[in-house]
Design a protein around this motif. Structure first.
Motif, PDB file in Angstrom:
ATOM      1  N   GLN A  32       0.824  -1.216   0.000  1.00 51.35           N
ATOM      2  CA  GLN A  32       0.000   0.000   0.000  1.00 51.35           C
ATOM      3  C   GLN A  32       0.853   1.258   0.000  1.00 51.35           C
ATOM      4  O   GLN A  32       0.544   2.228  -0.704  1.00 51.35           O
ATOM      5  N   TRP A  33       1.936   1.258   0.773  1.00 56.10           N
ATOM      6  CA  TRP A  33       2.831   2.415   0.791  1.00 56.10           C
ATOM      7  C   TRP A  33       3.397   2.667  -0.607  1.00 56.10           C
ATOM      8  O   TRP A  33       3.413   3.805  -1.088  1.00 56.10           O
ATOM      9  N   ALA A  34       3.869   1.596  -1.274  1.00 57.34           N
ATOM     10  CA  ALA A  34       4.458   1.743  -2.603  1.00 57.34           C
ATOM     11  C   ALA A  34       3.436   2.272  -3.605  1.00 57.34           C
ATOM     12  O   ALA A  34       3.745   3.144  -4.425  1.00 57.34           O
ATOM     13  N   LYS A  35       2.207   1.773  -3.539  1.00 60.68           N
ATOM     14  CA  LYS A  35       1.166   2.227  -4.470  1.00 60.68           C
ATOM     15  C   LYS A  35       0.802   3.694  -4.225  1.00 60.68           C
ATOM     16  O   LYS A  35       0.602   4.450  -5.183  1.00 60.68           O
ATOM     17  N   TRP A  95       2.819   5.938  -2.996  1.00 70.12           N
ATOM     18  CA  TRP A  95       3.975   6.691  -3.481  1.00 70.12           C
ATOM     19  C   TRP A  95       3.911   6.844  -5.002  1.00 70.12           C
ATOM     20  O   TRP A  95       4.111   7.947  -5.530  1.00 70.12           O
ATOM     21  N   ILE A  96       3.600   5.761  -5.706  1.00 69.79           N
ATOM     22  CA  ILE A  96       3.514   5.813  -7.170  1.00 69.79           C
ATOM     23  C   ILE A  96       2.394   6.756  -7.604  1.00 69.79           C
ATOM     24  O   ILE A  96       2.583   7.610  -8.472  1.00 69.79           O
ATOM     25  N   TYR A 147       0.570   2.168 -14.121  1.00 61.65           N
ATOM     26  CA  TYR A 147      -0.543   1.610 -14.884  1.00 61.65           C
ATOM     27  C   TYR A 147      -1.673   1.291 -13.911  1.00 61.65           C
ATOM     28  O   TYR A 147      -1.412   0.839 -12.790  1.00 61.65           O
ATOM     29  N   GLU A 148      -2.899   1.508 -14.326  1.00 66.63           N
ATOM     30  CA  GLU A 148      -4.058   1.151 -13.506  1.00 66.63           C
ATOM     31  C   GLU A 148      -4.813   0.025 -14.198  1.00 66.63           C
ATOM     32  O   GLU A 148      -5.207   0.159 -15.352  1.00 66.63           O
ATOM     33  N   ASP A 168      -0.486  -0.753 -10.697  1.00 68.84           N
ATOM     34  CA  ASP A 168       0.667  -1.562 -11.073  1.00 68.84           C
ATOM     35  C   ASP A 168       1.805  -0.626 -11.450  1.00 68.84           C
ATOM     36  O   ASP A 168       1.564   0.477 -11.956  1.00 68.84           O
ATOM     37  N   PHE A 169       3.053  -1.070 -11.223  1.00 68.67           N
ATOM     38  CA  PHE A 169       4.166  -0.169 -11.528  1.00 68.67           C
ATOM     39  C   PHE A 169       5.495  -0.872 -11.769  1.00 68.67           C
ATOM     40  O   PHE A 169       6.456  -0.241 -12.172  1.00 68.67           O
TER      41      PHE A 169
END
Length: 151
Positions: free
Chosen positions: A15-18, A20-21, A43-44, A111-112
């Protein structure tokens, strides 16, 4: 305890990474991270793996919640036990929860992680699910080896 700690850490990091992105990139933007192996590409995905069944994000959230409930049920019954299974189920539940949160809140996942080997764009929850599957296999192999060795 290993199961709960693993699931919580996986969910939190995902969740933190998403977040941040979403806060630092525009959809479609790509930034080399570990060139030439990995790029961060925002990307979503409103579907499932490889963008199959787009628009059914919230339905897939239901499947994730049912999976998590099933794991908790079978753990409570004592049918999922052992360190390897605790670890593997922690990764699987953490990954499922991470993607379910996105699907419930936004109807899609963020997604990233784009590996330039051409395997699509993933997120950390997807990676955790893959690790969880590998650990289930490791657990099964260890169980077979122990059973064979004690015969």
């Amino acid at each position: 305890m290993l199961f709960y700690i693993t699931a919580a850490i996986v969910t939190a990091i995902d969740q933190w990474a998403k977040i941040w992105i979403r806060n630092s990139m525009e959809v479609g933007q790509s930034v080399p991270f570990w060139d030439p192996v990995l790029h961060f590409t925002y990307y979503e995905n409103s579907g499932m793996a490889h963008s199959l069944f787009p628009g059914y994000g919230r339905l897939f959230a239901l499947f994730a919640v049912l999976f998590i409930a099933g794991v908790l049920y079978y753990r409570a019954k004592g049918e999922i036990k052992g360190r390897w299974m605790d670890l593997s189920m922690g990764f699987l539940v953490g990954g499922a929860a991470g993607n379910a949160i996105d699907r419930i809140l936004f109807g899609k996942v963020t997604d990233f992680l784009e590996f330039t080997s051409g395997h699509g764009i993933l997120n950390l929850a997807d990676v955790a699910i893959n690790i969880g599957v590998l650990l289930v296999i490791v657990s099964a192999v260890i169980g077979i080896v122990k059973k064979t060795g004690s015969s």
